[in-house]
Write an enzyme that holds these catalytic residues in place. Structure first.
Site, PDB file in Angstrom:
ATOM      1  N   HIS A 163       0.823  -1.041   0.144  1.00 20.89           N
ATOM      2  CA  HIS A 163      -0.079   0.094  -0.375  1.00 20.89           C
ATOM      3  C   HIS A 163       0.530   1.172  -0.215  1.00 20.89           C
ATOM      4  CE1 HIS A 163      -3.533   2.771   1.343  1.00 20.89           C
ATOM      5  NE2 HIS A 163      -2.300   3.596   2.194  1.00 20.89           N
ATOM      6  N   GLU A 164       2.195   1.003   1.006  1.00 18.23           N
ATOM      7  CA  GLU A 164       2.642   2.505   0.597  1.00 18.23           C
ATOM      8  C   GLU A 164       3.806   2.347  -0.033  1.00 18.23           C
ATOM      9  OE1 GLU A 164       1.161   2.938   4.133  1.00 18.23           O
ATOM     10  OE2 GLU A 164       1.855   4.390   3.312  1.00 18.23           O
ATOM     11  N   HIS A 218       1.567   4.983  -2.380  1.00 15.21           N
ATOM     12  CA  HIS A 218       1.586   5.554  -2.478  1.00 15.21           C
ATOM     13  C   HIS A 218       3.657   6.869  -2.796  1.00 15.21           C
ATOM     14  CE1 HIS A 218      -1.993   6.349  -0.250  1.00 15.21           C
ATOM     15  NE2 HIS A 218      -0.888   5.702   1.021  1.00 15.21           N
ATOM     16  N   HIS A 227      -5.180   7.660  -2.268  1.00 12.77           N
ATOM     17  CA  HIS A 227      -6.189   6.508  -1.539  1.00 12.77           C
ATOM     18  C   HIS A 227      -7.620   6.022  -2.711  1.00 12.77           C
ATOM     19  CE1 HIS A 227      -4.948   6.655   2.563  1.00 12.77           C
ATOM     20  NE2 HIS A 227      -4.456   5.462   1.873  1.00 12.77           N
TER      21      HIS A 227
HETATM   22  C1  0DY Z   1      -4.101   8.923   6.666  1.00 11.04           C
HETATM   23  C2  0DY Z   1      -2.765   8.328   6.456  1.00 11.04           C
HETATM   24  C3  0DY Z   1      -1.285   8.787   7.389  1.00 11.04           C
HETATM   25  C4  0DY Z   1      -3.106   7.093   7.155  1.00 11.04           C
HETATM   26  C5  0DY Z   1      -2.188   5.874   6.956  1.00 11.04           C
HETATM   27  C6  0DY Z   1      -2.134   5.625   5.195  1.00 11.04           C
HETATM   28  O1  0DY Z   1      -3.100   5.699   4.727  1.00 11.04           O
HETATM   29  N1  0DY Z   1      -0.571   5.346   5.244  1.00 11.04           N
HETATM   30  O2  0DY Z   1      -0.768   5.240   3.608  1.00 11.04           O
HETATM   31  C7  0DY Z   1      -2.706   4.411   7.389  1.00 11.04           C
HETATM   32  O3  0DY Z   1      -1.614   3.710   8.658  1.00 11.04           O
HETATM   33  N2  0DY Z   1      -3.599   3.956   6.959  1.00 11.04           N
HETATM   34  C8  0DY Z   1      -4.224   2.761   7.997  1.00 11.04           C
HETATM   35  C9  0DY Z   1      -5.475   2.751   8.028  1.00 11.04           C
HETATM   36  C10 0DY Z   1      -6.400   4.182   9.221  1.00 11.04           C
HETATM   37  N3  0DY Z   1      -6.809   5.024   8.025  1.00 11.04           N
HETATM   38  O4  0DY Z   1      -5.233   4.940  10.458  1.00 11.04           O
HETATM   39  C11 0DY Z   1      -3.833   1.850   7.325  1.00 11.04           C
HETATM   40  O5  0DY Z   1      -4.440   1.038   7.183  1.00 11.04           O
HETATM   41  N4  0DY Z   1      -3.265   2.526   6.038  1.00 11.04           N
HETATM   42  C12 0DY Z   1      -2.562   0.826   5.083  1.00 11.04           C
HETATM   43  C13 0DY Z   1      -2.953   0.175   4.546  1.00 11.04           C
HETATM   44  C14 0DY Z   1      -2.224  -1.749   3.981  1.00 11.04           C
HETATM   45  C15 0DY Z   1      -2.976  -2.691   3.379  1.00 11.04           C
HETATM   46  C16 0DY Z   1      -4.260  -1.914   2.745  1.00 11.04           C
HETATM   47  C17 0DY Z   1      -4.625  -0.881   2.287  1.00 11.04           C
HETATM   48  N5  0DY Z   1      -6.051  -0.861   2.400  1.00 11.04           N
HETATM   49  C18 0DY Z   1      -4.336   0.231   4.100  1.00 11.04           C
HETATM   50 ZN    ZN Z   2      -2.492   4.972   2.438  1.00  9.62          ZN
END
Ligand code: 0DY
Ligand code: ZN
Ligand code: ZN
Length: 162
Positions: A118-119, A122, A128
């Site tokens: 996922h990262e 980005h 997203h």
């Molecule tokens: C606003 C951002 C800094 C949130 C951060 C993120 O999206 N990082 O890419 C993050 O850690 N998001 C969490 C969920 C959250 N909103 O806290 C997540 O699960 N993101 C990673 C992820 C990994 C695998 C699959 C998906 N769909 C998402």
């Molecule tokens: Zn993300």
């Protein structure tokens, strides 16, 4: 720095994960990159330099950018869109219980493969996705061992690096 089509990945030795086995961690990160390599013309080479396009590091709380981590849970990691300096870099919250194996659902912990894939999306310029089930969907959904990049993500990467 970033030569189109040649993305370099540096595993920053400065902030290596305290608990994870570095060799195994690199293997998982390489697989996360392979997800994108297989869906585009991108190729990735590992370099040991902070000049790499994508510098990966593990850190806790404040870690010299303005996006401090928050302990276990919630924010798991973040990455910067392509660009100079820290552009492309991916930071992982070292307070998470990172799993280096695809975990069966009951086991707690977070798949490093899923989050890194996922990262790196980005890092390559993808935002997203609102498509549930997409890798770039904002919420972590775990990952199967025979993971195949969903359609929406494939379209996204093809549009940029087809
Ligand atoms: C606003 C951002 C800094 C949130 C951060 C993120 O999206 N990082 O890419 C993050 O850690 N998001 C969490 C969920 C959250 N909103 O806290 C997540 O699960 N993101 C990673 C992820 C990994 C695998 C699959 C998906 N769909 C998402
Ligand atoms: Zn993300
Ligand atoms: Zn950070």
């Amino acid at each position: 720095k970033s030569i189109p089509g040649r993305q370099q990945v540096g595993l920053s030795s400065l902030r290596r994960p305290s608990t994870l086995d570095p060799h195994h961690t690199r293997a998982v990160l390489a697989r996360a990159l392979d997800v994108w390599e297989q869906a585009s013309r991108l190729t990735f080479t590992e370099v040991n330099s902070d000049e790499a396009d994508i510098v990966v590091s593990f850190a806790k709380r404040y870690h010299d950018d303005s996006y401090p981590f928050d302990g276990r849970g919630s924010i798991l990691a973040h990455a910067f869109f392509p660009g100079s300096g820290r552009g492309g870099d991916a930071h992982f919250d070292d307070d998470e219980l990172w799993l280096l194996q695809p975990n069966n659902d009951d086991e707690e912990g977070t798949s490093l493969l899923a989050v890194a894939a996922h990262e790196f999306g980005h890092s390559l310029g993808l935002s997203h996705s609102s498509v549930k089930g997409a890798l770039m969907y904002p919420w972590y959904q775990g990952i199967q061992s025979n993971f195949v990049l969903p359609e929406d993500d494939r379209n996204g990467i093809q549009q940029m690096y087809g």
